[in-house]
Design an enzyme around this catalytic site. Structure first.
Site, PDB file in Angstrom:
ATOM      1  N   LYS A  71     -20.511 -32.822   6.608  1.00  0.00           N
ATOM      2  CA  LYS A  71     -20.418 -31.618   7.435  1.00  0.00           C
ATOM      3  C   LYS A  71     -21.240 -31.823   8.723  1.00  0.00           C
ATOM      4  CE  LYS A  71     -19.324 -29.064   3.322  1.00  0.00           C
ATOM      5  NZ  LYS A  71     -19.293 -27.765   2.610  1.00  0.00           N
ATOM      6  N   HIS A  78      -9.854 -28.649   5.493  1.00  0.00           N
ATOM      7  CA  HIS A  78     -11.015 -28.125   4.761  1.00  0.00           C
ATOM      8  C   HIS A  78     -11.118 -26.615   4.971  1.00  0.00           C
ATOM      9  CE1 HIS A  78     -15.154 -27.450   3.488  1.00  0.00           C
ATOM     10  NE2 HIS A  78     -15.066 -28.599   2.835  1.00  0.00           N
ATOM     11  N   GLU A 114     -10.463 -27.667  -3.717  1.00  0.00           N
ATOM     12  CA  GLU A 114     -11.777 -27.067  -3.493  1.00  0.00           C
ATOM     13  C   GLU A 114     -11.651 -25.548  -3.537  1.00  0.00           C
ATOM     14  OE1 GLU A 114     -14.669 -29.826  -1.118  1.00  0.00           O
ATOM     15  OE2 GLU A 114     -13.429 -28.692   0.254  1.00  0.00           O
ATOM     16  N   SER A 172     -19.459 -27.637  -5.101  1.00  0.00           N
ATOM     17  CA  SER A 172     -20.728 -27.723  -5.847  1.00  0.00           C
ATOM     18  C   SER A 172     -20.691 -28.804  -6.929  1.00  0.00           C
ATOM     19  CB  SER A 172     -21.098 -26.359  -6.438  1.00  0.00           C
ATOM     20  OG  SER A 172     -21.301 -25.407  -5.409  1.00  0.00           O
TER      21      SER A 172
END
Length: 251
Positions: free
Chosen positions: A11, A95, A167, A213
């Site tokens: 990121k 994303h 995700e 996570s």
């Protein structure tokens, strides 16, 4: 058997100097590891120093985004031609942070995916539902639309080099993780969508990562599921120890 694939999405963290130093430590930490593909995806300014640091290692270079045009008057953008020239192998597309904060649509993501393939880059195509969508029971409907629109016009030959990252948006950076069974259910559903699009032979070659996570404590349970082939790792990819533990836990 699909080879596990662990990718680190850094990121907007690490300066070029920090990134190069980090990668040198990571290379040393993973030097004896085999049986798994590993990639790191630094911010754009760090791509070149990280590429130089990775020379001769078993870690591939990825980027976090790109424009779909080769070049042009697109201020602030980076093209697939530029990424290819640097030596980038993978590029994260779609994303949830790009969708949420920068208004990226399924149609735009589709243009980027097709451009990535044109330039010999391997997309890591992200899909996933929000907490509200999960609570409404429409996870599969949301993911189906994202997959079908995102992969429109992609050929079976191109799809062999595709990675999909499931995700769930509500699990990214929150410490919450989908249970391995929940993650497997959606990843299996994604694979069945790929069967419809490209046939069983190709669908069985596509690697499906879980993201949200991912930690050293949960990688083994996740990777044990038949349709989960790796992880797209966020926060835990920023520390050598935790990322190494995830890579080793995936084998």
């Amino acid at each position: 058997m699909r080879k596990p694939f662990i990718a680190g999405n850094w990121k907007m963290y690490k300066t070029p100097v920090e990134a190069a130093g980090f990668v040198r430590e990571l290379i040393d930490s993973l030097k004896d590891v085999s049986g798994v593909d590993v990639a790191v995806c630094p911010p754009f300014p760090a791509l070149w120093p990280v590429k130089e640091a990775l020379e001769g290692s078993n870690i591939a270079l990825g980027a976090q985004n790109m424009h779909f045009e080769k070049e042009g008057a697109f201020t602030g953008e980076v093209s697939p031609a530029m990424l290819q020239d640097i030596g980038v192998k993978y590029v994260i597309l779609g994303h949830s942070e790009r969708r949420a904060y920068f208004g990226e649509t399924d149609e735009l993501i589709n243009q980027k995916i097709k451009a990535a393939f044109t330039w010999g880059l391997n997309p890591i195509f992200c899909v996933g539902e929000t907490l509200e969508e999960r609570e409404r029971g429409i996870t599969k409907a949301v993911v189906e639309i994202q997959v079908l629109k995102g992969l429109a016009g992609v050929t079976a030959e191109q799809a062999e080099n595709l990675t999909i990252a499931y995700e769930p948006v509500w699990a990214i950076g929150t410490g919450k993780t989908a249970t391995p069974d929940d993650a497997q259910e959606v990843c299996q559903f994604i694979r069945e969508l790929l069967v419809k699009l490209f046939g069983r032979e190709i669908a069985d070659k596509v690697r499906i990562q879980y993201g949200g996570s991912v930690k050293p404590e949960n990688i083994k349970e996740l990777i044990a599921k038949p349709d989960i082939d790796g992880a797209l790792v966020g926060g835990a990819s920023l520390k050598v120890e935790s990322f190494t533990a995830i890579v080793k836990g995936s084998i």
